[in-house]
Design an enzyme around this catalytic site. Structure first.
Site, PDB file in Angstrom:
ATOM      1  N   LYS A  22       0.851  -1.212   0.000  1.00 56.38           N
ATOM      2  CA  LYS A  22       0.000   0.000   0.000  1.00 56.38           C
ATOM      3  C   LYS A  22       0.874   1.245   0.000  1.00 56.38           C
ATOM      4  O   LYS A  22       0.663   2.168  -0.778  1.00 56.38           O
ATOM      5  CB  LYS A  22      -0.870   0.000   1.239  1.00 56.38           C
ATOM      6  CG  LYS A  22      -1.521   1.349   1.571  1.00 56.38           C
ATOM      7  CD  LYS A  22      -2.414   1.308   2.783  1.00 56.38           C
ATOM      8  CE  LYS A  22      -1.677   1.455   4.070  1.00 56.38           C
ATOM      9  NZ  LYS A  22      -1.370   2.828   4.484  1.00 56.38           N
ATOM     10  N   ASN A  23       1.901   1.258   0.840  1.00 55.60           N
ATOM     11  CA  ASN A  23       2.688   2.482   1.025  1.00 55.60           C
ATOM     12  C   ASN A  23       3.712   2.721  -0.069  1.00 55.60           C
ATOM     13  O   ASN A  23       4.372   3.758  -0.078  1.00 55.60           O
ATOM     14  CB  ASN A  23       3.341   2.480   2.407  1.00 55.60           C
ATOM     15  CG  ASN A  23       2.301   2.666   3.503  1.00 55.60           C
ATOM     16  OD1 ASN A  23       1.139   2.979   3.216  1.00 55.60           O
ATOM     17  ND2 ASN A  23       2.691   2.450   4.742  1.00 55.60           N
ATOM     18  N   CYS A 117      -4.623  12.020  13.080  1.00 60.38           N
ATOM     19  CA  CYS A 117      -5.397  10.767  13.041  1.00 60.38           C
ATOM     20  C   CYS A 117      -5.187  10.119  14.409  1.00 60.38           C
ATOM     21  O   CYS A 117      -4.557  10.677  15.300  1.00 60.38           O
ATOM     22  CB  CYS A 117      -4.913   9.870  11.908  1.00 60.38           C
ATOM     23  SG  CYS A 117      -3.331   9.116  12.219  1.00 60.38           S
ATOM     24  N   ARG A 122       0.575  14.268  13.252  1.00 62.83           N
ATOM     25  CA  ARG A 122       1.024  14.036  11.877  1.00 62.83           C
ATOM     26  C   ARG A 122       1.063  15.314  11.042  1.00 62.83           C
ATOM     27  O   ARG A 122       0.382  15.464  10.035  1.00 62.83           O
ATOM     28  CB  ARG A 122       0.171  12.950  11.234  1.00 62.83           C
ATOM     29  CG  ARG A 122       0.192  11.709  12.106  1.00 62.83           C
ATOM     30  CD  ARG A 122      -0.395  10.508  11.500  1.00 62.83           C
ATOM     31  NE  ARG A 122       0.451   9.994  10.411  1.00 62.83           N
ATOM     32  CZ  ARG A 122       0.069   8.950   9.670  1.00 62.83           C
ATOM     33  NH1 ARG A 122      -1.090   8.399   9.875  1.00 62.83           N
ATOM     34  NH2 ARG A 122       0.851   8.517   8.712  1.00 62.83           N
ATOM     35  N   ASP A 314       5.022   0.406  11.994  1.00 65.41           N
ATOM     36  CA  ASP A 314       3.796  -0.244  11.504  1.00 65.41           C
ATOM     37  C   ASP A 314       3.701  -1.696  11.928  1.00 65.41           C
ATOM     38  O   ASP A 314       2.679  -2.332  11.658  1.00 65.41           O
ATOM     39  CB  ASP A 314       3.726  -0.153   9.967  1.00 65.41           C
ATOM     40  CG  ASP A 314       3.507   1.268   9.508  1.00 65.41           C
ATOM     41  OD1 ASP A 314       3.640   1.527   8.302  1.00 65.41           O
ATOM     42  OD2 ASP A 314       3.229   2.138  10.366  1.00 65.41           O
ATOM     43  N   ARG A 406      -8.360  -0.679   5.066  1.00 66.75           N
ATOM     44  CA  ARG A 406      -7.532   0.363   4.450  1.00 66.75           C
ATOM     45  C   ARG A 406      -6.165  -0.200   4.046  1.00 66.75           C
ATOM     46  O   ARG A 406      -5.525   0.282   3.143  1.00 66.75           O
ATOM     47  CB  ARG A 406      -7.320   1.515   5.437  1.00 66.75           C
ATOM     48  CG  ARG A 406      -8.589   2.268   5.758  1.00 66.75           C
ATOM     49  CD  ARG A 406      -8.273   3.540   6.466  1.00 66.75           C
ATOM     50  NE  ARG A 406      -7.223   4.251   5.750  1.00 66.75           N
ATOM     51  CZ  ARG A 406      -6.560   5.275   6.261  1.00 66.75           C
ATOM     52  NH1 ARG A 406      -6.818   5.693   7.480  1.00 66.75           N
ATOM     53  NH2 ARG A 406      -5.624   5.884   5.573  1.00 66.75           N
TER      54      ARG A 406
HETATM   55  C1  EPZ Z   1       4.257   6.919   6.401  1.00 69.44           C
HETATM   56  O1  EPZ Z   1       3.485   7.922   7.026  1.00 69.44           O
HETATM   57  C2  EPZ Z   1       3.351   5.700   6.274  1.00 69.44           C
HETATM   58  N1  EPZ Z   1       2.213   6.040   5.421  1.00 69.44           N
HETATM   59  C3  EPZ Z   1       2.880   5.267   7.657  1.00 69.44           C
HETATM   60  O2  EPZ Z   1       2.117   4.087   7.492  1.00 69.44           O
HETATM   61  C4  EPZ Z   1       4.103   4.936   8.508  1.00 69.44           C
HETATM   62  O3  EPZ Z   1       3.684   4.589   9.803  1.00 69.44           O
HETATM   63  C5  EPZ Z   1       5.035   6.160   8.559  1.00 69.44           C
HETATM   64  O4  EPZ Z   1       5.385   6.563   7.225  1.00 69.44           O
HETATM   65  C6  EPZ Z   1       6.319   5.869   9.314  1.00 69.44           C
HETATM   66  O5  EPZ Z   1       6.986   4.787   8.714  1.00 69.44           O
HETATM   67  C7  EPZ Z   1       2.384   6.065   4.077  1.00 69.44           C
HETATM   68  O6  EPZ Z   1       3.470   5.823   3.568  1.00 69.44           O
HETATM   69  C8  EPZ Z   1       1.171   6.377   3.258  1.00 69.44           C
HETATM   70  P1  EPZ Z   1       6.326  10.252   8.456  1.00 69.44           P
HETATM   71  P2  EPZ Z   1       4.049   9.443   7.053  1.00 69.44           P
HETATM   72  O7  EPZ Z   1       6.159  11.529   7.735  1.00 69.44           O
HETATM   73  O8  EPZ Z   1       4.855   9.715   5.851  1.00 69.44           O
HETATM   74  C9  EPZ Z   1       6.701  13.543  11.831  1.00 69.44           C
HETATM   75  C10 EPZ Z   1       0.340   2.656   7.839  1.00 69.44           C
HETATM   76  O9  EPZ Z   1       0.014   2.052   8.858  1.00 69.44           O
HETATM   77  N2  EPZ Z   1       6.535  14.529  10.750  1.00 69.44           N
HETATM   78  O10 EPZ Z   1       7.476   9.370   8.127  1.00 69.44           O
HETATM   79  O11 EPZ Z   1       2.894  10.329   7.328  1.00 69.44           O
HETATM   80  C11 EPZ Z   1       5.456  12.709  12.087  1.00 69.44           C
HETATM   81  O12 EPZ Z   1       4.589  13.395  12.984  1.00 69.44           O
HETATM   82  C12 EPZ Z   1       0.745   4.097   7.911  1.00 69.44           C
HETATM   83  O13 EPZ Z   1       0.411   2.141   6.691  1.00 69.44           O
HETATM   84  C13 EPZ Z   1       6.631  15.896  11.051  1.00 69.44           C
HETATM   85  O14 EPZ Z   1       6.852  16.289  12.196  1.00 69.44           O
HETATM   86  O15 EPZ Z   1       4.990   9.397   8.318  1.00 69.44           O
HETATM   87  C14 EPZ Z   1       6.013  11.439  12.684  1.00 69.44           C
HETATM   88  O16 EPZ Z   1       6.242  11.646  14.066  1.00 69.44           O
HETATM   89  C15 EPZ Z   1       0.503   4.669   9.283  1.00 69.44           C
HETATM   90  N3  EPZ Z   1       6.477  16.795  10.042  1.00 69.44           N
HETATM   91  C16 EPZ Z   1       7.370  11.274  11.982  1.00 69.44           C
HETATM   92  O17 EPZ Z   1       7.660  12.562  11.408  1.00 69.44           O
HETATM   93  C17 EPZ Z   1       6.239  16.410   8.748  1.00 69.44           C
HETATM   94  O18 EPZ Z   1       6.113  17.295   7.869  1.00 69.44           O
HETATM   95  C18 EPZ Z   1       7.378  10.266  10.868  1.00 69.44           C
HETATM   96  O19 EPZ Z   1       6.296  10.569  10.035  1.00 69.44           O
HETATM   97  C19 EPZ Z   1       6.146  15.031   8.464  1.00 69.44           C
HETATM   98  C20 EPZ Z   1       6.300  14.096   9.474  1.00 69.44           C
END
Ligand code: EPZ
Length: 429
Positions: A22-23, A117, A122, A314, A406
């Site tokens: 998915k990701n 969420c 996020r 995850d 999802r």
């Molecule tokens: C991706 O989410 C995945 N989703 C998530 O999978 C996964 O848990 C996550 O990466 C971490 O591996 C998709 O790829 C669609 P991040 P993402 O930006 O990109 C902070 C699932 O279960 N952050 O790597 O949204 C954020 O708050 C889902 O399939 C900022 O502060 O995660 C978090 O603490 C859930 N500012 C950390 O970084 C930003 O602009 C990592 O988030 C962006 C992120």
């Protein structure tokens, strides 16, 4: 709303095939917006609610989207609506992935702020600041990100922390920018690499994916592509835990073992026997099939979730279920998201002895769980409740399973085929 009913205690055996990731599929489908002429064809696309959502989003923008089983074809030449509305984005945060491509190709975008969420706030500040460094004028008002850019230009961007979709958004934006962009402290996830490989096949000039520094030399045009999505390492690891919690012994086919080192190491330390096999389960190493045998009693193991190549956040909820069945105490620390222990309260209702202290959950394994009515709160929490149901004595009834749909394609059907006593009860309208 649908429910899933599980009668625990049945050993899983046989074989199961891992679906597409998915990701990886979400950013790759979004990248079709970068192609101004012709139809791209993506295969091994998992048939998930999130995939339908992004296909709907692309169609509302004017792209022609043809989805049939695990194939999605997209022709984005006719895109004219440069907006991702709140009613779609609120159902799937990953819609933010259209922001970079829209700004890169059209110089304009209005994308709803994804909002938080269940697992955390996020924010998307790193996406926005990176695009501003590439010359985009960004205004955030009334819950929308409005961006404009004559033509994005290259920049040297260092992320405060490795963000998966932030890296993906900026990699896509940089592919059509003028000049070279360097992304430092970039996310190294395999799904980021899958996107980079797909973009390169479209004609992008990208180097360094999979490391903390990715450089992208912008080009004027990208062309349509035929691309096969990588298998889902999180579904594969979830199925490995399903073997563990049911004393199972089965084959996992199309398993990206080379992208799961951290999770496999912890599962083996806990007591699962995970070994690559040749075709039809013979000893060997065909690179895609794996045999997973549960070898109880499980050992309690400490885990700290980290960005790739560390242990995937995850997989945190699913691993906790295994620790409920171990003998001893396991400390699981969630370092990526601030609120990703919602499954703990449901597991406690199934008899688990888990204490949450700040970013850590201390699980005292009792070797058993008891069936109960429970409620899913987010995608991976719902998977952990299914796993708990497979192990529990008696029946577990899981509500709000739309969370599960999802990220897992026909998960209960895959488990049924392995011998699980699990069924879905579809709510009558
Ligand atoms: C991706 O989410 C995945 N989703 C998530 O999978 C996964 O848990 C996550 O990466 C971490 O591996 C998709 O790829 C669609 P991040 P993402 O930006 O990109 C902070 C699932 O279960 N952050 O790597 O949204 C954020 O708050 C889902 O399939 C900022 O502060 O995660 C978090 O603490 C859930 N500012 C950390 O970084 C930003 O602009 C990592 O988030 C962006 C992120």
């Amino acid at each position: 709303m649908d429910k899933i009913l599980v009668k625990g205690g049945h050993r899983l055996a046989g074989e199961v095939v891992v679906s597409g990731a998915k990701n990886a599929a979400l950013p790759i489908l979004a990248s079709s917006l970068l192609v101004s002429g012709g139809r791209s064809r993506f295969s091994n696309v998992p048939r998930l609610r999130d995939i339908s959502t992004i296909c709907t989003l692309l169609s509302t923008m004017g792209a022609k989207v043809y989805a049939h089983e695990e194939v999605v074809e997209i022709d984005a030449s006719g895109v004219s609506i440069l907006e991702a509305s709140y009613d779609l984005v609120k159902t799937m945060r990953a819609s933010i992935l259209v922001l970079g491509p829209l700004l890169a190709r059209f110089g304009e975008a209005s994308v709803s702020l994804p909002g938080g969420c269940a697992i955390g706030a996020r924010p998307v500040n790193l996406h926005i600041s990176g695009l501003e460094m590439m010359g985009a004028k960004i205004r955030v008002e009334h819950g929308y990100i409005h961006g404009q850019a004559q033509r994005l230009h290259g920049a040297d961007i260092t992320f405060d922390l490795p963000t998966v979709t932030g890296t993906e958004n900026l990699m896509m934006a940089a592919s059509l920018a003028r000049g070279t962009t360097v992304l430092r402290n970039a996310a190294r996830e395999p799904e980021v690499c899958d996107l980079a490989i797909c973009l390169r096949q479209m004609g992008a000039r990208i180097m360094g994916e999979g490391t903390a520094t990715i450089s992208i030399e912008g080009v004027d045009k990208l062309h349509p592509v035929e691309y096969e999505i990588m298998p889902d390492r999180i579904e594969a690891a979830t199925l490995m835990v399903a073997s563990g919690v049911t004393n199972g012994d089965f084959l996992i086919k199309n398993c990206p073992l080379d992208k799961m080192a951290a999770e496999v190491a912890k599962l083996q330390e806990a007591g699962l026997a995970i070994s690559p096999v040749g075709k039809n389960g013979e000893p060997g190493h065909n690179g895609v099939d794996v045999r997973v045998v549960s070898q109880r009693p499980f050992t309690s193991v400490d885990v700290k979730t980290m960005p790739y190549p560390g242990f995937a956040t995850d997989m945190q909820a699913q691993f906790m279920v295994l620790m409920c069945l171990a003998r001893g105490t396991s400390v699981i620390t969630e370092t990526v998201f601030e609120n990703r222990f919602m499954h703990v309260f449901e597991l406690q209702r199934m008899g688990a002895d888990i204490e949450v202290e700040g970013r850590s959950a201390i699980t005292k394994g009792s070797g058993k769980l008891s069936g109960a009515p429970v409620m899913a709160s987010d995608l991976r929490a719902s998977a952990s409740l299914v796993l708990a149901g497979l192990a529990a004595e008696g029946e577990t009834i899981i509500s709000r399973v739309y969370h599960l749909d999802r990220g897992y394609y026909q998960f209960e059907k895959k488990l049924q085929a392995l011998g699980a006593h699990i069924r879905r009860e579809t709510a009558t309208a």
